[in-house]
Design an enzyme around this catalytic site. Structure first.
Site, PDB file in Angstrom:
ATOM      1  N   MET A  60       5.700   0.684   2.385  1.00  0.00           N
ATOM      2  CA  MET A  60       7.140   0.594   2.167  1.00  0.00           C
ATOM      3  C   MET A  60       7.728   1.999   2.041  1.00  0.00           C
ATOM      4  O   MET A  60       7.302   2.793   1.209  1.00  0.00           O
ATOM      5  CB  MET A  60       7.404  -0.213   0.894  1.00  0.00           C
ATOM      6  CG  MET A  60       8.852  -0.382   0.524  1.00  0.00           C
ATOM      7  SD  MET A  60       9.024  -1.455  -0.937  1.00  0.00           S
ATOM      8  CE  MET A  60       8.179  -0.458  -2.182  1.00  0.00           C
ATOM      9  N   CYS A  64      10.301   8.800  -7.731  1.00  0.00           N
ATOM     10  CA  CYS A  64       9.792   8.948  -6.368  1.00  0.00           C
ATOM     11  C   CYS A  64      10.690   9.801  -5.485  1.00  0.00           C
ATOM     12  O   CYS A  64      10.204  10.596  -4.684  1.00  0.00           O
ATOM     13  CB  CYS A  64       9.575   7.570  -5.742  1.00  0.00           C
ATOM     14  SG  CYS A  64      11.087   6.579  -5.586  1.00  0.00           S
ATOM     15  N   ASP A  99      -4.756   3.381  -6.338  1.00  0.00           N
ATOM     16  CA  ASP A  99      -4.639   2.051  -6.938  1.00  0.00           C
ATOM     17  C   ASP A  99      -4.465   0.967  -5.881  1.00  0.00           C
ATOM     18  O   ASP A  99      -5.201  -0.027  -5.860  1.00  0.00           O
ATOM     19  CB  ASP A  99      -3.472   2.013  -7.928  1.00  0.00           C
ATOM     20  CG  ASP A  99      -3.710   2.878  -9.152  1.00  0.00           C
ATOM     21  OD1 ASP A  99      -4.884   3.048  -9.532  1.00  0.00           O
ATOM     22  OD2 ASP A  99      -2.733   3.382  -9.721  1.00  0.00           O
ATOM     23  N   SER A 100      -3.488   1.130  -5.004  1.00  0.00           N
ATOM     24  CA  SER A 100      -3.259   0.100  -3.988  1.00  0.00           C
ATOM     25  C   SER A 100      -4.393   0.065  -2.971  1.00  0.00           C
ATOM     26  O   SER A 100      -4.679  -0.990  -2.387  1.00  0.00           O
ATOM     27  CB  SER A 100      -1.917   0.319  -3.290  1.00  0.00           C
ATOM     28  OG  SER A 100      -1.831   1.593  -2.689  1.00  0.00           O
ATOM     29  N   CYS A 125      14.066  -0.427  -9.135  1.00  0.00           N
ATOM     30  CA  CYS A 125      13.365  -0.519  -7.852  1.00  0.00           C
ATOM     31  C   CYS A 125      12.440  -1.726  -7.819  1.00  0.00           C
ATOM     32  O   CYS A 125      12.365  -2.432  -6.811  1.00  0.00           O
ATOM     33  CB  CYS A 125      12.576   0.760  -7.597  1.00  0.00           C
ATOM     34  SG  CYS A 125      11.639   0.743  -6.054  1.00  0.00           S
ATOM     35  N   GLY A 181      -0.452   4.425  -0.335  1.00  0.00           N
ATOM     36  CA  GLY A 181      -1.226   5.605   0.022  1.00  0.00           C
ATOM     37  C   GLY A 181      -1.953   6.195  -1.164  1.00  0.00           C
ATOM     38  O   GLY A 181      -2.618   7.225  -1.047  1.00  0.00           O
ATOM     39  N   MET A 188       0.841  -1.199   0.000  1.00  0.00           N
ATOM     40  CA  MET A 188       0.000   0.000   0.000  1.00  0.00           C
ATOM     41  C   MET A 188       0.877   1.249   0.000  1.00  0.00           C
ATOM     42  O   MET A 188       1.691   1.439   0.894  1.00  0.00           O
ATOM     43  CB  MET A 188      -0.945  -0.009   1.205  1.00  0.00           C
ATOM     44  CG  MET A 188      -1.924  -1.175   1.188  1.00  0.00           C
ATOM     45  SD  MET A 188      -3.120  -1.129   2.549  1.00  0.00           S
ATOM     46  CE  MET A 188      -4.133   0.282   2.066  1.00  0.00           C
TER      47      MET A 188
END
EC number: 2.8.1.13
Length: 360
Positions: free
Chosen positions: A35, A196, A14-15, A100, A11, A9
């Protein structure tokens, strides 16, 4: 006993929808896992993960599922960010998202899933996996505008054995509608874009903190005349048009190459200039989801948003690289970028592009 699925997740919407769907439509026990890969915050808090974690807490509370957090900041810096800086300083244009996925999300995160007693890892990627009867293959997501198989082309095949991609057969519009209907806290949250660890900061202002500026010449390749100055050849990528600040030409200017030793950026004028197009490249650091010997012709994407290009795969004695020959010239092939190979909907694998930085 029902099996356990751990949802990565972030935030984001989608997740959040992944967790909602698994909680409400499957018998699985659902666990949320946030994560954290980046520790540093700049003065504006642009790289802060605090808000994302708060959103995970809110959605997990709505769904009544347990949730945990794990930090891979040290490992991310060692495995992803350090390489990103090394490659950029050499003049390459690496793709940290592909790295990643391979090194963090589908390696270290998988270990954490096992620690939590999870049987499956579910993510919000817009990809699909073929059924077990056909063998485990990575497929494009149904929504061509959101398909993320390109970013997973470097992930080890065995790392996907226990993975679920619940959104792979959906469009983004459908996912948003589900979030709205379920009144999830993240239903209106905007999608994150870009790298990110850079956040919303200008790329150059971020990179110059780690790679020193070195001024040099911008040279028109055809005339071999100096037409401008730059603050570092590593800031420029093949095919780049913006940020050159060159006037006096009716045709737009494009970066066509770099000489890192001499710190020269070469440009040409006009998007149809032949030096912007190439028909061959070498792909290294290969990762295959199928036996590579079986691949002779396929299609390929040389960057995330590029069209599929028909190509021939020329195998060599070196298993670590292949030669890729395109049916038609391809614009702005960029050293260091990821190339993903496809057979229709099936992702065959991927590698890192190796081509000369100097025009030829």
């Amino acid at each position: 006993m029902n099996k356990t699925v751990v949802v990565a997740m972030s935030g984001g919407v989608d997740s959040s929808v992944v967790a909602y769907l698994l909680k409400t439509t499957t018998p699985y026990k659902v666990i949320g896992l946030f994560m954290k890969n980046w520790e540093e915050e700049d003065s504006d808090g642009l790289c802060s993960t605090a808000k994302d974690y708060e959103d995970v807490e809110r959605v997990a509370g709505q769904l009544d599922i347990p949730y945990y957090t794990v930090s891979f900041a040290k490992e991310y810096r060692e495995r992803v960010f350090s390489r990103f800086l090394r490659e950029y300083s050499k003049g390459y244009t690496p793709n940290p998202d592909v790295l990643c996925n391979r090194e963090i999300k589908f390696d270290l995160l998988q270990r954490k899933v096992r620690e939590l007693g999870g049987d499956f890892l579910a993510t919000g990627h817009y990809c699909r996996l073929s059924s077990a009867a056909e063998g485990r293959h990575l497929l494009r997501g149904l929504d061509p505008q959101k398909d993320q198989s390109y970013f997973l082309c470097g992930t080890r095949r065995e790392s996907l054995d226990n993975v679920l991609f619940p959104l792979g057969g959906m469009t983004k519009t459908k996912v948003r509608a589900i979030a709205e209907q379920a009144r999830l806290a993240t239903a209106q949250k905007r999608d994150s874009t870009g790298i990110c660890f850079i956040g919303k900061r200008p790329f150059k202002s971020f990179l110059e903190k780690f790679v020193p500026n070195v001024e040099g010449d911008i040279v028109d390749y055809d005339s071999q005349k100096v037409v401008g100055r730059h603050e570092g050849a590593h800031y420029y990528t093949i095919g780049q048009r913006r940020g050159l600040d060159l006037g006096g030409s009716e045709k737009p200017c494009y970066v066509v190459g770099k000489d890192m030793e001499k710190n020269i950026v070469y440009i040409v004028r006009g998007e149809d200039h032949p030096l912007l197009y190439q028909t061959e490249l070498t792909a290294k650091e290969l990762n295959w989801f199928v036996s590579p010997e079986s691949i002779t012709r396929c299609s390929a994407k040389v960057r995330y948003r590029s069209e599929d290009e028909e190509c021939e795969i020329l195998h060599s004695d070196e298993d670590s690289e292949v030669r890729v020959r395109f049916s038609s010239p391809v614009k702005a092939i960029t050293p260091g970028q990821t190339i993903a190979f496809y057979d229709g909907e099936k992702c065959l694998g991927g590698g890192v592009i190796e081509v000369s930085m100097t025009p030829h």
